[in-house]
Design a protein around this motif. Structure first.
Motif, PDB file in Angstrom:
ATOM      1  N   SER A 142       0.836  -1.189   0.000  1.00 41.97           N
ATOM      2  CA  SER A 142       0.000   0.000   0.000  1.00 41.97           C
ATOM      3  C   SER A 142       0.879   1.250   0.000  1.00 41.97           C
ATOM      4  CB  SER A 142      -0.971  -0.014   1.188  1.00 41.97           C
ATOM      5  OG  SER A 142      -1.865   1.060   1.155  1.00 41.97           O
ATOM      6  N   LEU A 143       0.937   1.993   1.105  1.00 43.56           N
ATOM      7  CA  LEU A 143       1.720   3.230   1.174  1.00 43.56           C
ATOM      8  C   LEU A 143       3.008   3.056   1.987  1.00 43.56           C
ATOM      9  CD1 LEU A 143      -1.245   5.695   1.834  1.00 43.56           C
ATOM     10  CD2 LEU A 143      -0.170   5.160  -0.357  1.00 43.56           C
ATOM     11  N   ALA A 144       3.411   1.809   2.229  1.00 42.20           N
ATOM     12  CA  ALA A 144       4.569   1.543   3.081  1.00 42.20           C
ATOM     13  C   ALA A 144       5.840   1.279   2.271  1.00 42.20           C
ATOM     14  CB  ALA A 144       4.277   0.342   3.978  1.00 42.20           C
ATOM     15  N   ARG A 145       6.956   1.500   2.913  1.00 44.52           N
ATOM     16  CA  ARG A 145       8.241   1.172   2.309  1.00 44.52           C
ATOM     17  C   ARG A 145       8.438  -0.341   2.267  1.00 44.52           C
ATOM     18  NH1 ARG A 145      12.817   5.371   4.473  1.00 44.52           N
ATOM     19  NH2 ARG A 145      11.465   7.183   4.843  1.00 44.52           N
ATOM     20  N   ILE A 146       9.223  -0.785   1.303  1.00 43.08           N
ATOM     21  CA  ILE A 146       9.669  -2.170   1.273  1.00 43.08           C
ATOM     22  C   ILE A 146      10.880  -2.291   2.198  1.00 43.08           C
ATOM     23  CG2 ILE A 146      10.571  -4.033  -0.171  1.00 43.08           C
ATOM     24  CD1 ILE A 146       7.619  -3.295  -0.682  1.00 43.08           C
ATOM     25  N   ASN A 147      10.933  -3.370   2.964  1.00 42.81           N
ATOM     26  CA  ASN A 147      12.048  -3.597   3.882  1.00 42.81           C
ATOM     27  C   ASN A 147      13.341  -3.769   3.078  1.00 42.81           C
ATOM     28  OD1 ASN A 147      13.996  -4.935   5.600  1.00 42.81           O
ATOM     29  ND2 ASN A 147      12.316  -5.411   6.994  1.00 42.81           N
ATOM     30  N   GLY A 169      -0.876   0.873  10.230  1.00 39.28           N
ATOM     31  CA  GLY A 169       0.225   1.826  10.221  1.00 39.28           C
ATOM     32  C   GLY A 169       1.295   1.482   9.205  1.00 39.28           C
ATOM     33  N   PHE A 170       2.068   2.509   8.827  1.00 35.38           N
ATOM     34  CA  PHE A 170       3.081   2.355   7.783  1.00 35.38           C
ATOM     35  C   PHE A 170       4.349   3.132   8.133  1.00 35.38           C
ATOM     36  CE2 PHE A 170      -1.136   2.535   5.879  1.00 35.38           C
ATOM     37  CZ  PHE A 170      -1.175   1.393   5.079  1.00 35.38           C
ATOM     38  N   HIS A 171       5.504   2.555   7.807  1.00 33.42           N
ATOM     39  CA  HIS A 171       6.718   3.349   7.633  1.00 33.42           C
ATOM     40  C   HIS A 171       6.591   3.900   6.226  1.00 33.42           C
ATOM     41  CE1 HIS A 171      11.419   3.570   7.873  1.00 33.42           C
ATOM     42  NE2 HIS A 171      10.842   4.759   7.985  1.00 33.42           N
ATOM     43  N   GLU A 172       6.279   5.176   6.113  1.00 29.03           N
ATOM     44  CA  GLU A 172       5.732   5.739   4.883  1.00 29.03           C
ATOM     45  C   GLU A 172       6.713   5.741   3.713  1.00 29.03           C
ATOM     46  OE1 GLU A 172       2.643   6.605   4.426  1.00 29.03           O
ATOM     47  OE2 GLU A 172       1.947   6.461   6.513  1.00 29.03           O
ATOM     48  N   LEU A 173       6.177   5.369   2.553  1.00 30.13           N
ATOM     49  CA  LEU A 173       6.927   5.472   1.308  1.00 30.13           C
ATOM     50  C   LEU A 173       7.103   6.946   0.961  1.00 30.13           C
ATOM     51  CD1 LEU A 173       8.086   4.015  -1.220  1.00 30.13           C
ATOM     52  CD2 LEU A 173       5.806   4.219  -2.234  1.00 30.13           C
ATOM     53  N   THR A 174       8.325   7.343   0.619  1.00 27.84           N
ATOM     54  CA  THR A 174       8.597   8.739   0.260  1.00 27.84           C
ATOM     55  C   THR A 174       9.122   8.870  -1.168  1.00 27.84           C
ATOM     56  OG1 THR A 174      10.823   8.569   1.229  1.00 27.84           O
ATOM     57  CG2 THR A 174       9.062   9.416   2.651  1.00 27.84           C
ATOM     58  N   ASP A 175       9.178   7.775  -1.900  1.00 29.65           N
ATOM     59  CA  ASP A 175       9.677   7.759  -3.277  1.00 29.65           C
ATOM     60  C   ASP A 175       8.513   8.032  -4.231  1.00 29.65           C
ATOM     61  OD1 ASP A 175      10.402   6.875  -5.899  1.00 29.65           O
ATOM     62  OD2 ASP A 175      12.012   5.665  -5.057  1.00 29.65           O
ATOM     63  N   ALA A 176       8.529   9.184  -4.884  1.00 29.39           N
ATOM     64  CA  ALA A 176       7.417   9.586  -5.749  1.00 29.39           C
ATOM     65  C   ALA A 176       7.244   8.643  -6.931  1.00 29.39           C
ATOM     66  CB  ALA A 176       7.637  11.016  -6.250  1.00 29.39           C
ATOM     67  N   ASP A 177       8.347   8.225  -7.557  1.00 29.91           N
ATOM     68  CA  ASP A 177       8.252   7.347  -8.721  1.00 29.91           C
ATOM     69  C   ASP A 177       7.665   5.998  -8.339  1.00 29.91           C
ATOM     70  OD1 ASP A 177       9.350   9.316 -10.333  1.00 29.91           O
ATOM     71  OD2 ASP A 177      11.400   8.558 -10.118  1.00 29.91           O
ATOM     72  N   GLU A 178       8.101   5.463  -7.203  1.00 27.33           N
ATOM     73  CA  GLU A 178       7.571   4.179  -6.752  1.00 27.33           C
ATOM     74  C   GLU A 178       6.087   4.297  -6.411  1.00 27.33           C
ATOM     75  OE1 GLU A 178       7.010   0.272  -5.491  1.00 27.33           O
ATOM     76  OE2 GLU A 178       8.507   1.197  -6.800  1.00 27.33           O
ATOM     77  N   GLN A 179       5.689   5.405  -5.783  1.00 24.25           N
ATOM     78  CA  GLN A 179       4.282   5.580  -5.448  1.00 24.25           C
ATOM     79  C   GLN A 179       3.426   5.651  -6.709  1.00 24.25           C
ATOM     80  OE1 GLN A 179       2.625   5.792  -2.055  1.00 24.25           O
ATOM     81  NE2 GLN A 179       1.365   4.992  -3.713  1.00 24.25           N
ATOM     82  N   GLN A 180       3.914   6.338  -7.731  1.00 25.50           N
ATOM     83  CA  GLN A 180       3.152   6.421  -8.978  1.00 25.50           C
ATOM     84  C   GLN A 180       3.041   5.043  -9.631  1.00 25.50           C
ATOM     85  OE1 GLN A 180       4.390   9.459 -11.796  1.00 25.50           O
ATOM     86  NE2 GLN A 180       2.260   9.620 -12.408  1.00 25.50           N
ATOM     87  N   ARG A 181       4.122   4.254  -9.595  1.00 19.13           N
ATOM     88  CA  ARG A 181       4.063   2.896 -10.148  1.00 19.13           C
ATOM     89  C   ARG A 181       3.014   2.064  -9.414  1.00 19.13           C
ATOM     90  NH1 ARG A 181       9.773   3.573 -10.774  1.00 19.13           N
ATOM     91  NH2 ARG A 181      10.168   2.738  -8.685  1.00 19.13           N
ATOM     92  N   ARG A 182       2.925   2.238  -8.094  1.00 24.57           N
ATOM     93  CA  ARG A 182       1.945   1.473  -7.320  1.00 24.57           C
ATOM     94  C   ARG A 182       0.523   1.892  -7.659  1.00 24.57           C
ATOM     95  NH1 ARG A 182       4.329   0.910  -1.151  1.00 24.57           N
ATOM     96  NH2 ARG A 182       6.437   0.211  -1.724  1.00 24.57           N
TER      97      ARG A 182
END
Length: 246
Positions: A142-147, A169-182
């Motif tokens: 979802s909106l979380a970082r990959i370990n 809860g999430f350790h939030e993803l901060t990578d814009a390109d990865e979020q757009q891919r998701r």
């Protein structure tokens, strides 16, 4: 809220109404109240500490002190297989053993769909007291970082009390390109499943490109928390106007 984080807000929270289409039942109402907050500098483990401290303050019974267990270990303990390596045949076999083998509308190849079914029907009923399940499969990030040390899992947690989901809860993803891919991958999956595509949140992408601090965030269901606080068996007991009287 992430746009505010990108603008330098620092730690932030909101208490607001949330709406979900068509969900009504003992623990669901289409309109409910959510407490959401973000902590810059936290990872998901630090945020679990804070969620636990909050819940212990509100729910004084000492048996609510939490147990923490990985998603992988929860399945090994309660379903007798490793969800990170199991093939579809193992998932179907487990579902069949628990009388869940013929679920109408669930694609036989929808791995995450079957895992969701098993965690809801097999794992959750066995959770006693406060339990945090963390490190969900990467496919459910979802909106979380990959370990970074184990790319099979995402840095995400859910909190359950006596088998009822209370917080996500999430350790939030901060990578814009990865979020757009998701976002795009999720819409492809929705289209495959005959669902309506969701609009891409371009303002969120812009905020991530601008840069937000490393942070963790959580959403907690306030109505369910009230249920636990007063010993209610149905969410309708803690709502002024549930859906059948709205």
């Amino acid at each position: 809220m992430k746009r505010l984080l990108a603008a330098g807000s620092g730690a932030i929270y909101q208490l607001c109404k949330v709406f979900r289409n068509g969900e009504a039942g003992r623990k669901h109402n289409p309109e409910f109240t959510m407490l959401e907050w973000y902590r810059p500098g936290y990872d998901h483990h630090a945020l679990m500490d804070e969620v636990e401290a909050l819940l212990i303050e509100i729910l004084p019974a000492q048996e609510y002190r939490a147990r923490r267990i990985s998603y992988q270990q929860a399945f090994i303990e309660h379903a007798n297989f490793d969800p990170l390596v199991a093939d579809m045949a193992m998932l179907w076999d487990c579902a069949s053993q628990h009388g869940l083998g013929n679920i109408i509308g669930l694609d036989k190849q929808d791995r995450d769909g079957w895992l969701d079914l098993l965690i809801d029907q097999v794992i959750m009923p066995k959770l006693n007291g406060m339990v945090f399940i963390y490190d969900y499969p990467a496919s459910q990030a979802s909106l979380a970082r990959i370990n970074p040390e184990d790319p099979r899992v995402a840095e995400r947690f859910e909190c359950f009390i006596d088998g009822m989901e209370l917080a996500n809860g999430f350790h939030e993803l901060t990578d814009a390109d990865e979020q757009q891919r998701r976002f795009l991958a999720d819409n492809i999956k929705r289209k495959t499943n005959g669902q309506t595509s969701m609009p891409v949140d371009n303002r969120l992408i812009d905020a991530l490109q601008q840069g937000i601090p490393g942070c963790a965030g959580v959403a907690l269901g306030v109505d369910r928390l009230l249920m636990l606080s007063v010993g209610a068996s149905s969410i309708t007991e803690v709502l002024t106007f549930p859906i059948d009287r709205a």
